[in-house]
Design a protein around this motif. Structure first.
Motif, mmCIF file in Angstrom:
data_model
loop_
_atom_site.group_PDB
_atom_site.id
_atom_site.type_symbol
_atom_site.label_atom_id
_atom_site.label_comp_id
_atom_site.label_asym_id
_atom_site.label_seq_id
_atom_site.Cartn_x
_atom_site.Cartn_y
_atom_site.Cartn_z
ATOM 1 N N ASP A 115 -8.673 1.170 8.577
ATOM 2 C CA ASP A 115 -7.817 2.204 8.408
ATOM 3 C C ASP A 115 -6.381 1.994 7.748
ATOM 4 O OD1 ASP A 115 -6.879 5.231 8.256
ATOM 5 O OD2 ASP A 115 -6.135 4.652 10.640
ATOM 6 N N THR A 116 -6.031 2.590 6.646
ATOM 7 C CA THR A 116 -4.755 2.488 5.966
ATOM 8 C C THR A 116 -3.922 3.380 5.925
ATOM 9 O OG1 THR A 116 -5.751 3.028 4.184
ATOM 10 C CG2 THR A 116 -6.282 1.018 4.605
ATOM 11 N N PRO A 117 -2.456 2.883 5.950
ATOM 12 C CA PRO A 117 -1.662 3.992 5.858
ATOM 13 C C PRO A 117 -1.707 4.768 4.356
ATOM 14 C CG PRO A 117 -0.510 2.063 5.538
ATOM 15 C CD PRO A 117 -2.115 1.542 5.954
ATOM 16 N N GLY A 118 -0.904 5.815 4.265
ATOM 17 C CA GLY A 118 -0.886 6.302 2.818
ATOM 18 C C GLY A 118 -0.187 5.383 1.688
ATOM 19 N N PHE A 119 -0.789 4.346 1.516
ATOM 20 C CA PHE A 119 -0.665 3.457 0.242
ATOM 21 C C PHE A 119 0.159 4.067 -0.833
ATOM 22 C CE2 PHE A 119 -4.153 -0.106 1.664
ATOM 23 C CZ PHE A 119 -3.087 -0.602 2.734
ATOM 24 N N SER A 135 7.764 3.373 -0.905
ATOM 25 C CA SER A 135 8.238 2.663 -1.879
ATOM 26 C C SER A 135 7.267 1.262 -1.900
ATOM 27 C CB SER A 135 9.535 1.783 -1.258
ATOM 28 O OG SER A 135 9.653 1.042 -0.232
ATOM 29 N N GLU A 136 7.379 0.426 -3.029
ATOM 30 C CA GLU A 136 6.761 -0.878 -3.046
ATOM 31 C C GLU A 136 6.838 -1.995 -1.915
ATOM 32 O OE1 GLU A 136 5.992 -4.328 -6.681
ATOM 33 O OE2 GLU A 136 7.022 -2.615 -7.035
ATOM 34 N N GLU A 137 7.973 -1.916 -1.448
ATOM 35 C CA GLU A 137 8.528 -2.849 -0.475
ATOM 36 C C GLU A 137 7.754 -2.496 0.737
ATOM 37 O OE1 GLU A 137 9.723 -5.833 -0.762
ATOM 38 O OE2 GLU A 137 9.789 -5.455 -2.933
ATOM 39 N N ASP A 138 7.541 -1.249 1.013
ATOM 40 C CA ASP A 138 6.728 -0.672 2.232
ATOM 41 C C ASP A 138 5.497 -1.081 2.172
ATOM 42 O OD1 ASP A 138 9.296 0.322 3.479
ATOM 43 O OD2 ASP A 138 8.843 2.244 2.678
ATOM 44 N N ASN A 139 4.815 -1.054 1.029
ATOM 45 C CA ASN A 139 3.443 -0.902 0.778
ATOM 46 C C ASN A 139 2.981 -2.278 0.899
ATOM 47 O OD1 ASN A 139 2.894 1.643 0.553
ATOM 48 N ND2 ASN A 139 2.955 1.828 -1.521
ATOM 49 N N LYS A 140 3.756 -3.489 0.570
ATOM 50 C CA LYS A 140 3.397 -4.845 0.208
ATOM 51 C C LYS A 140 2.915 -5.298 1.392
ATOM 52 C CE LYS A 140 6.214 -6.430 -3.660
ATOM 53 N NZ LYS A 140 7.186 -7.404 -4.156
ATOM 54 N N GLN A 178 1.226 -15.298 4.540
ATOM 55 C CA GLN A 178 1.217 -14.719 3.197
ATOM 56 C C GLN A 178 2.549 -13.707 3.048
ATOM 57 O OE1 GLN A 178 -0.829 -16.784 1.119
ATOM 58 N NE2 GLN A 178 -1.193 -14.941 0.282
ATOM 59 N N ALA A 179 2.688 -13.043 4.310
ATOM 60 C CA ALA A 179 3.571 -12.269 4.408
ATOM 61 C C ALA A 179 5.071 -13.007 4.396
ATOM 62 C CB ALA A 179 3.542 -11.288 5.793
ATOM 63 N N ASN A 180 5.172 -14.053 5.174
ATOM 64 C CA ASN A 180 6.177 -14.854 5.084
ATOM 65 C C ASN A 180 6.558 -15.307 3.612
ATOM 66 O OD1 ASN A 180 6.656 -14.586 7.711
ATOM 67 N ND2 ASN A 180 5.743 -16.411 8.450
ATOM 68 N N ASN A 181 5.666 -15.768 2.949
ATOM 69 C CA ASN A 181 5.630 -16.400 1.622
ATOM 70 C C ASN A 181 6.347 -15.098 0.556
ATOM 71 O OD1 ASN A 181 4.908 -18.797 2.118
ATOM 72 N ND2 ASN A 181 2.844 -18.584 1.515
ATOM 73 N N SER A 182 5.778 -14.018 0.979
ATOM 74 C CA SER A 182 6.256 -12.848 0.179
ATOM 75 C C SER A 182 7.503 -12.546 0.419
ATOM 76 C CB SER A 182 5.304 -11.667 0.552
ATOM 77 O OG SER A 182 5.706 -10.368 -0.211
ATOM 78 N N SER A 183 8.073 -12.528 1.572
ATOM 79 C CA SER A 183 9.288 -12.467 1.952
ATOM 80 C C SER A 183 10.364 -13.251 1.151
ATOM 81 C CB SER A 183 9.464 -12.313 3.618
ATOM 82 O OG SER A 183 8.898 -11.178 4.086
ATOM 83 N N LEU A 184 9.827 -14.653 1.542
ATOM 84 C CA LEU A 184 10.615 -15.678 0.787
ATOM 85 C C LEU A 184 10.905 -15.493 -0.498
ATOM 86 C CD1 LEU A 184 9.199 -18.880 2.788
ATOM 87 C CD2 LEU A 184 11.807 -17.877 2.826
ATOM 88 N N THR A 185 9.873 -14.966 -1.278
ATOM 89 C CA THR A 185 9.864 -14.803 -2.977
ATOM 90 C C THR A 185 10.847 -13.707 -2.876
ATOM 91 O OG1 THR A 185 7.447 -15.418 -2.988
ATOM 92 C CG2 THR A 185 8.442 -13.882 -4.900
#
Length: 288
Positions: free
Chosen positions: A59-63, A69-74, A245-252
């Motif tokens: 089940d997914t949120p309303g991507f 926003s893109e930041e909310d979706n990532k 992956q989430a941490n790497n995305s945040s670091l980026t």
């Protein structure tokens, strides 16, 4: 063919994805909060055995809602991809029985941008709020009244179903307007898609890369936890990969932000130097 089916539910906020997942499973495994802010905030996966198959519903949120926003979706898109790696066998595109507006078209376009239009060959359109379907009308007739819906269902191989998460739970008078009948038909359609693809599933480079990471993580866990069951190893591996992956995305993002801050700081410094030079020049000209 295998006995595992990974199924991703996609649709805009309020379409009824969580309710549909509960209707398919026949129990409330996905939380529904009956408030103004009841929409799913995070991607969630549950697994249950149905008809001898291990069905995982994601089940997914309303991507793809225009307001997100893109930041909310990532992070939630990443969570969804991790849960369904190496790829989903089926996508369920969830729509209400209502006018197919530009909003819905934009949501479908965003889905195709994220997963590619090839994903539609693995997709089924599932309508919710079946009580809104006119009497003595089947969902195929309803779809035929809208050019947009006709085109979407055609791209999905002509596959569409309908449920009603509220009124069709116990309807013994009309077989068609019964969730029991419709869910059975939907599960048959899902099996047909798997058979047509020889047991294969939708995948792309992102999903394949995630699967390699998950398998590597599984091996590390297996070596350090000899008594852990494979299902638990798999779940732990997905959690670890998602966090990394989430941490790497945040670091980026932080690096990008820091780089921008440095540029802005340098620009401010240069501006200040030029301003001071101008002042010095003006002062010198005044004294001479």
């Amino acid at each position: 063919m295998g006995d595992t089916r990974r199924i991703v539910l996609l649709g805009k906020t309020g379409a009824g994805k969580s309710n549909l997942a509960n209707t398919i499973f026949g129990e409330e495994l996905f939380t529904i909060n009956h408030t103004l802010n009841s929409e799913t905030k995070e991607c969630k996966a549950e697994t249950k055995s149905l008809n001898g198959k291990s069905i995982t519903l994601i089940d997914t949120p309303g991507f793809f809602d225009p307001g997100r926003s893109e930041e909310d979706n990532k992070p939630e898109i990443l969570r969804c991809l991790t849960e369904c790696a190496p790829g989903p066998h089926v996508f369920l595109i969830v729509l209400k029985v209502e006018k197919f507006t530009e909003h819905e078209k934009a949501v479908i376009a965003q889905m195709c941008n994220q997963f590619s239009e090839d994903a539609l060959t693995y997709a089924v359109v599932v309508f919710t709020h079946g009580d809104q379907l006119p009497e003595d009308m089947k969902i195929e007739e309803y779809v035929d009244q809208s050019e947009g819906l006709r085109d979407l269902v055609r791209k999905c191989g002509g596959r569409c179903h309908i449920v009603d998460n509220k009124y069709w739970k116990k309807n013994n008078e009309d077989e068609y307007r019964s969730n029991m009948f419709q869910v059975a038909e939907l599960l048959n359609t899902i099996e047909n898609i798997v058979m047509e693809n020889n047991g294969g599933y939708y995948t792309d480079e992102k999903l394949q890369a995630l699967e390699i990471k998950i398998q590597n993580e599984e091996e590390c866990i297996r070596q350090s936890s000899l008594n852990m069951a494979q299902e638990e190893i798999r779940q732990q591996a997905k959690i670890h990969v998602f966090k990394k992956q989430a941490n790497n995305s945040s670091l980026t993002w932080i690096k990008g932000f820091w780089g921008l801050a440095v540029i802005v700081g340098l620009f401010a410094t240069i501006t200040a130097v030029i301003r001071n030079l101008k002042r010095y020049g003006i002062a010198r000209n005044t004294t001479t």
